[in-house]
Design an enzyme around this catalytic site. Structure first.
Site, mmCIF file in Angstrom:
data_model
loop_
_atom_site.group_PDB
_atom_site.id
_atom_site.type_symbol
_atom_site.label_atom_id
_atom_site.label_comp_id
_atom_site.label_asym_id
_atom_site.label_seq_id
_atom_site.Cartn_x
_atom_site.Cartn_y
_atom_site.Cartn_z
ATOM 1 N N ASP A 107 0.859 -1.180 0.000
ATOM 2 C CA ASP A 107 0.000 0.000 0.000
ATOM 3 C C ASP A 107 0.898 1.234 0.000
ATOM 4 O O ASP A 107 1.515 1.559 1.021
ATOM 5 C CB ASP A 107 -0.907 0.016 1.232
ATOM 6 C CG ASP A 107 -2.021 -1.026 1.165
ATOM 7 O OD1 ASP A 107 -1.816 -2.069 0.511
ATOM 8 O OD2 ASP A 107 -3.079 -0.802 1.778
ATOM 9 N N LYS A 114 -10.371 0.338 -2.786
ATOM 10 C CA LYS A 114 -10.362 0.129 -1.338
ATOM 11 C C LYS A 114 -10.664 1.435 -0.613
ATOM 12 O O LYS A 114 -9.819 2.307 -0.521
ATOM 13 C CB LYS A 114 -8.996 -0.405 -0.885
ATOM 14 C CG LYS A 114 -8.889 -0.605 0.633
ATOM 15 C CD LYS A 114 -7.518 -1.121 1.033
ATOM 16 C CE LYS A 114 -7.334 -1.140 2.535
ATOM 17 N NZ LYS A 114 -5.972 -1.630 2.935
ATOM 18 N N LYS A 161 -6.922 3.284 -3.653
ATOM 19 C CA LYS A 161 -7.373 3.304 -2.262
ATOM 20 C C LYS A 161 -7.610 4.748 -1.843
ATOM 21 O O LYS A 161 -6.823 5.637 -2.174
ATOM 22 C CB LYS A 161 -6.307 2.637 -1.392
ATOM 23 C CG LYS A 161 -6.569 2.630 0.106
ATOM 24 C CD LYS A 161 -5.435 1.899 0.815
ATOM 25 C CE LYS A 161 -5.513 2.061 2.333
ATOM 26 N NZ LYS A 161 -4.398 1.379 3.022
#
Length: 315
Positions: free
Chosen positions: A146, A251, A215
């Site tokens: 991430d 996400k 995300k």
């Protein structure tokens, strides 16, 4: 669509600013309308189990210890010890130095280990530091990385710098031989992007540079995930698939705490992107407290009784 070879700074800026502008009133109204949709009781159990299976169970604190990470991994594998049919979560998300601990604790459970990298959460570091951070986590066995984008560069209009950094981190996710590469989840930190137009541009920029997931947030900045922002990102991945044939995941992370919230997001995923995204392979929740409420709601459906919050452990 632009070819990578033609992505000069000017061409990239021209292309991103050529994307359709976002109607703020319209996007917020549509998100609000979708939030009123209800799920039939017969489908609610499926939706709760689906949401549990989409969670990235997360601990990202300076006080994290090996013991806390092992406890979180145990929770990920057996969310409700009183009901062994409860699904596992999708992943455990930790800092890079805890990847080895998490991998060992999760064993062959099939639960992924995600590592935040690239000077999370600020992204304020040199590219060399960001790549070293990423490579360390990949070597330790991270299944997913991430990364955070350089919001300062993005807001200054230096889209090529942001593109190049995402592409370089994507390369750093590669493993030699037949070993699977780590998937790259690109955090936009939408709470700092100021406008919906910027969210749309950042989503497309990340996908152009090779993101496997986009995300919303680090969870360290407010506002974090919101339904209008997630709706925009779902539109982006839907349109990307229509253009390229490739699926990119989404996400939302931060601020999603209740089962009602999670089910609203699932309705939106189905309505905006399509049912192909109703899978942990392509949609995740970045949350930990959400799991507690989902487990309580699951128990109520199963037994008819609603327990207090101490029915399930936090980690």
């Amino acid at each position: 669509m632009l070819g990578v070879a033609s992505l000069t700074t000017k061409a990239l800026r021209t292309w991103l600013h050529g994307l359709p502008g976002v109607d703020q009133v319209g996007i917020e109204a549509r998100a609000a309308a979708l939030a009123t949709r209800s799920i039939k009781t017969t489908s609610k159990a499926w939706a709760i189990d689906t949401a549990i299976g989409m969670i990235d169970l997360t601990t990202l604190e300076g006080a994290d210890t090996p013991g806390k990470v092992r406890s979180l991994c145990a929770k990920a594998q057996l969310p409700d010890p009183s009901d062994l049919d409860t699904p596992q979560v999708a992943a455990v998300c930790v800092y890079g130095d805890m990847v080895g601990i998490a991998k060992e604790a999760l064993g062959d459970s099939g639960i992924h280990v995600a590592a935040v990298a690239t000077a999370f959460p600020s992204g304020r570091a040199s590219l060399a530091v960001k790549l070293a951070d990423t490579k360390d986590a990949v070597r330790a066995g991270a299944d997913e990385i991430d990364m955070v984008i350089d919001r300062g560069a993005f807001l200054a209009g230096d889209y090529r710098l942001v593109f190049d950094q995402i592409a370089a981190v994507k390369e750093a996710c590669a493993r030699p031989g037949d070993a699977p590469d780590a998937h790259l989840k690109v955090i936009l930190e939408t709470g700092e992007l100021a406008t919906y137009d910027n969210v749309r541009r950042a989503s497309w920029l990340a996908m152009l540079a090779g993101a496997d997931f986009i995300k919303t947030s680090t969870g360290k900045v407010q506002p974090a995930a919101t339904m209008p922002v997630t709706l925009l990102m779902l539109e982006a991945v839907r349109d990307w698939r229509e253009l390229t044939g490739e699926i990119v995941g989404v996400k939302p992370a931060g601020g999603i705490r209740t089962s009602k919230d999670a089910l609203r997001y699932l309705v939106m995923v189905s309505e905006i992107a399509g049912d192909d995204w109703l899978s942990p392979e392509w949609f995740r929740f970045g949350a930990s407290s959400l799991l507690t409420d989902l487990l309580l709601q699951r128990q109520k459906l199963r037994t008819g009784a609603y327990s207090g919050a101490d029915y399930v452990t936090i980690d």
